[in-house]
Design a protein around this motif. Sequence first.
Motif, PDB file in Angstrom:
ATOM      1  N   THR A  81      51.277 -29.280 -42.777  1.00  0.00           N
ATOM      2  CA  THR A  81      52.443 -28.445 -42.518  1.00  0.00           C
ATOM      3  C   THR A  81      52.816 -28.516 -41.032  1.00  0.00           C
ATOM      4  N   ASP A  83      54.110 -25.968 -38.753  1.00  0.00           N
ATOM      5  CA  ASP A  83      54.327 -24.515 -38.719  1.00  0.00           C
ATOM      6  C   ASP A  83      55.619 -24.126 -38.020  1.00  0.00           C
ATOM      7  N   CYS A  86      58.676 -24.234 -40.142  1.00  0.00           N
ATOM      8  CA  CYS A  86      58.687 -23.409 -41.357  1.00  0.00           C
ATOM      9  C   CYS A  86      59.102 -21.987 -41.011  1.00  0.00           C
ATOM     10  N   CYS A  89      63.130 -20.221 -44.453  1.00  0.00           N
ATOM     11  CA  CYS A  89      63.179 -19.818 -45.854  1.00  0.00           C
ATOM     12  C   CYS A  89      62.983 -18.312 -45.976  1.00  0.00           C
ATOM     13  N   ARG A 152      59.744 -19.862 -52.569  1.00  0.00           N
ATOM     14  CA  ARG A 152      60.172 -20.865 -51.621  1.00  0.00           C
ATOM     15  C   ARG A 152      60.137 -22.244 -52.288  1.00  0.00           C
ATOM     16  N   CYS A 154      58.855 -25.039 -51.485  1.00  0.00           N
ATOM     17  CA  CYS A 154      57.551 -25.705 -51.489  1.00  0.00           C
ATOM     18  C   CYS A 154      56.638 -25.110 -52.559  1.00  0.00           C
ATOM     19  N   ASP A 170      54.303 -18.494 -42.767  1.00  0.00           N
ATOM     20  CA  ASP A 170      54.408 -19.943 -42.734  1.00  0.00           C
ATOM     21  C   ASP A 170      53.643 -20.515 -43.928  1.00  0.00           C
ATOM     22  N   CYS A 188      60.795 -29.756 -49.582  1.00  0.00           N
ATOM     23  CA  CYS A 188      61.018 -28.820 -48.476  1.00  0.00           C
ATOM     24  C   CYS A 188      62.331 -29.144 -47.771  1.00  0.00           C
ATOM     25  N   ALA A 192      59.279 -29.170 -43.312  1.00  0.00           N
ATOM     26  CA  ALA A 192      58.158 -28.471 -42.689  1.00  0.00           C
ATOM     27  C   ALA A 192      56.815 -28.886 -43.270  1.00  0.00           C
TER      28      ALA A 192
END
Length: 482
Positions: A81, A83, A86, A89, A152, A154, A170, A188, A192
């Motif tokens: 990830t 961070d 992110c 969202c 979200r 993801c 996150d 995503c 992210a």
Amino acid sequence: MQKLRKFDTKVQYLKYKVLREVARYAWEDTLEQHILDIPKSIVPGKEPTMRCCVYKERAILAERVKLAMGGDPDNPNVIETVDIACDECPVGGYTVSEDCRGCLAHRCEDVCRRDAIQFDRHQKAHIDKEKCVNCGQCAKVCPYSAIKNHKRPCENACKVGAISMDEHMDAQIDNSKCIACGACVYQCPFGAIMDKSYILEVIRMLRQSGESGNCRVFAVVAPSISSQFTYAKLGQVISGIKALGFFAVVEAALGADMVAYREAAELREKGLLTSSCCPAFVRYIKNTFPGLTGHISHNLSPMAEIAKQIKRTQPQAKVVFIGPCTAKKAECRQSGVSPYVDSVITFEELQALFDSREIDLAALPEDVLDNASYYGRIFARSGGLSDAAAQALREQGVDDFSVQPVVCDGIEECRAALLKLSRGVQGGNFIEGMACVGGCIGGAGCLTHGEKNKAEVDKYGREAYEKTISDAISVLLSPEQP
């Protein structure tokens, strides 16, 4: 927008630009001196193009550069990830929409065990996020379907429950659950979540090969390449790969022919089998249905099988797999595969390599890629392995056993089939599992995704010179082969 012709989304295009710049400096052996320049070269002005400010944009790009250079060495997962990227969202979970009619039944309140449902003076429901545990019972009983679960992207994409939110909201990945399929990477909207790139080690191999002339680097290409690079012909793509410095380009489909032949024999011997070609599917079985691991085929994947054959004939060779799959990056690090496959890159990364060397595919002559059979090539799409296994039994003269496939594309279908198998109610004898919807043509590392890709793979299969699996394997194993 002309440059976007090569990709589905702008997120892919941004990722590609970082990879291209990292590769460009790596070829020149000046990457260390230019690491800090890459974010500025992509966002050169003072005005942001995607984020709130140019400084944040460049800070995110700096993190992408790290992933393009191999990512966090202390994190064993190939999916990581970013961070700082992110943060756009909305917080997910169950919410009450305007469709709530303020009914008298209050079924949502009755089923909530956490006392999280409250009502205003108009009897409209509201959910207390401090109490809600996202069980979803209220949504199930609402007669107006007014309660929605806003996950979200993801989280929605991850069908194995490996993604959650940390205290800063996150995204974080549970490595013990993650199967490295890359669905979250592709879905995503802010990029992210990304897969680590091993493009630097591939460039290093190619540079050493060019300097010494003693080390031959083989490219093993997945059959789904036939549906990619739509702006050029496949033969031109093969020429482009060789122009990068690869000694030869070999079809992973030839390894698929070998796997189909052996897997069919194994299925006949055992009577029940789950496929081993998709590393994300294999890992899913081991993580979620450990009691079924005994049914996993003992054959290597097509990638590993053909790489093993190359290393058998040329022990000093290096082998790089090029395909659509992020899970292959994890597979090539496994002890049973690493002796044969030296590195893995995706089609996205191959495009970055081409452009880092300013190779214009459309201007190249066409080379030939013709090693495998029709059946090996259709492994790229869901159902191809089952068709190949059935053909292999026919070619082996087996008439007392037949393949009864359960073809699964996408983890949700795989879960349903494995659940039935675990309960002893599965109807077929061969579960062909593909983690990506559609099969390999839906892989996260593809340049383009879509139904048209299946037609391209089938067309590519029909163009195969070798019409049977036996013919393809016999050519591979002939003494004249290098």
